[in-house]
Design a protein around this motif. Structure first.
Motif, PDB file in Angstrom:
ATOM      1  N   GLY A 221      12.988  -3.296  -7.619  1.00  0.00           N
ATOM      2  CA  GLY A 221      11.767  -3.693  -6.928  1.00  0.00           C
ATOM      3  C   GLY A 221      11.391  -2.637  -5.912  1.00  0.00           C
ATOM      4  O   GLY A 221      12.243  -2.119  -5.199  1.00  0.00           O
TER       5      GLY A 221
ATOM      6  N   ASP B 188       8.541  -1.423  -2.768  1.00  0.00           N
ATOM      7  CA  ASP B 188       7.543  -1.844  -1.789  1.00  0.00           C
ATOM      8  C   ASP B 188       6.851  -0.579  -1.296  1.00  0.00           C
ATOM      9  O   ASP B 188       7.497   0.311  -0.755  1.00  0.00           O
TER      10      ASP B 188
ATOM     11  N   GLY C 269       4.317   1.316   1.200  1.00  0.00           N
ATOM     12  CA  GLY C 269       3.817   1.099   2.548  1.00  0.00           C
ATOM     13  C   GLY C 269       3.269   2.367   3.168  1.00  0.00           C
ATOM     14  O   GLY C 269       3.140   3.400   2.514  1.00  0.00           O
TER      15      GLY C 269
ATOM     16  N   THR D 247       9.887   2.004  -0.594  1.00  0.00           N
ATOM     17  CA  THR D 247      11.199   1.460  -0.266  1.00  0.00           C
ATOM     18  C   THR D 247      11.644   0.639  -1.461  1.00  0.00           C
ATOM     19  O   THR D 247      10.912  -0.235  -1.915  1.00  0.00           O
ATOM     20  N   ASP D 248      12.839   0.935  -1.981  1.00  0.00           N
ATOM     21  CA  ASP D 248      13.308   0.155  -3.126  1.00  0.00           C
ATOM     22  C   ASP D 248      14.172  -1.008  -2.641  1.00  0.00           C
ATOM     23  O   ASP D 248      14.426  -1.154  -1.442  1.00  0.00           O
ATOM     24  N   ASP D 249      14.588  -1.850  -3.571  1.00  0.00           N
ATOM     25  CA  ASP D 249      15.318  -3.060  -3.193  1.00  0.00           C
ATOM     26  C   ASP D 249      16.713  -2.789  -2.625  1.00  0.00           C
ATOM     27  O   ASP D 249      17.305  -3.656  -1.991  1.00  0.00           O
TER      28      ASP D 249
ATOM     29  N   GLN E 185      14.570   4.727   1.178  1.00  0.00           N
ATOM     30  CA  GLN E 185      13.172   5.002   1.511  1.00  0.00           C
ATOM     31  C   GLN E 185      12.803   6.430   1.139  1.00  0.00           C
ATOM     32  O   GLN E 185      13.613   7.337   1.244  1.00  0.00           O
TER      33      GLN E 185
ATOM     34  N   HIS F 225       6.598  -4.013  -8.743  1.00  0.00           N
ATOM     35  CA  HIS F 225       5.962  -3.664  -7.470  1.00  0.00           C
ATOM     36  C   HIS F 225       4.991  -4.762  -7.075  1.00  0.00           C
ATOM     37  O   HIS F 225       4.575  -5.567  -7.901  1.00  0.00           O
ATOM     38  N   GLU F 226       4.636  -4.748  -5.797  1.00  0.00           N
ATOM     39  CA  GLU F 226       3.704  -5.750  -5.289  1.00  0.00           C
ATOM     40  C   GLU F 226       2.283  -5.414  -5.724  1.00  0.00           C
ATOM     41  O   GLU F 226       1.955  -4.253  -5.993  1.00  0.00           O
TER      42      GLU F 226
ATOM     43  N   LEU G 199      -1.265  -4.712  -4.748  1.00  0.00           N
ATOM     44  CA  LEU G 199      -1.944  -4.266  -3.529  1.00  0.00           C
ATOM     45  C   LEU G 199      -3.456  -4.280  -3.708  1.00  0.00           C
ATOM     46  O   LEU G 199      -3.968  -3.962  -4.785  1.00  0.00           O
TER      47      LEU G 199
ATOM     48  N   CYS H 191      -1.601   5.544  -2.949  1.00  0.00           N
ATOM     49  CA  CYS H 191      -0.830   4.462  -3.586  1.00  0.00           C
ATOM     50  C   CYS H 191      -1.379   4.111  -4.965  1.00  0.00           C
ATOM     51  O   CYS H 191      -0.614   3.902  -5.905  1.00  0.00           O
TER      52      CYS H 191
END
Length: 146
Positions: A23, A25, A27, A33-35, A39, A108-109, A111, A130
């Protein structure tokens, strides 16, 4: 008698499970940033080139419209912007390759990049790129799947 429901997905061994899924993220403090907590910093290509671009654009604005020197100044500004774009794209490809080399599914989220690009954070969001990164990641993912 057998009952089969086509709406129920069939699990195959290569389908994503927690062990083979990573996963991420995305930002603005750190690019990714992975799970596991690793970073990747944002290189900020545009912010680093801003002073040089400012000087070139100021030089362009002083040139007389229609002159050959103005045309050359336009090319210099375009070339500087292209360099920023190419270095950002190179970073995105290398980061995507690094993620996909782990042989895991990537989650991924979702966005709202267009909304973020219209906010106060517009310069930072556009500098991170992104949307372009997620697009490159999905294309590379599809290519490795075939």
């Amino acid at each position: 008698m057998s009952l089969e429901d086509t709406s129920v997905p069939v699990l195959t061994p290569d389908s994503p499970v927690m062990e083979n899924t990573i996963g991420i993220d995305i930002g603005l403090k750190s690019f990714l940033t992975d799970d596991s907590g690793e970073q990747i910093a944002i290189p900020q290509h545009y912010r680093k080139a801003e002073k040089h671009l400012k000087r070139l654009q100021r030089s362009l604005s002083r040139k007389k419209k229609g002159s050959n020197r103005r045309q050359k100044a336009i090319k210099r500004v375009a070339k500087a912007h292209l360099k920023v774009s190419n270095t950002r794209k190179d970073f995105h490809y290398k980061t995507a390759k690094k993620l996909l080399s782990q042989q895991k599914h990537v989650a991924h989220e979702k966005l709202n990049i267009k909304g973020l690009a219209k906010s106060r954070l517009a310069k930072s969001v556009n500098d991170a790129g992104c949307g372009q990164f997620l697009q490159i990641l999905s294309i590379k993912l599809l290519r490795t799947a075939h």
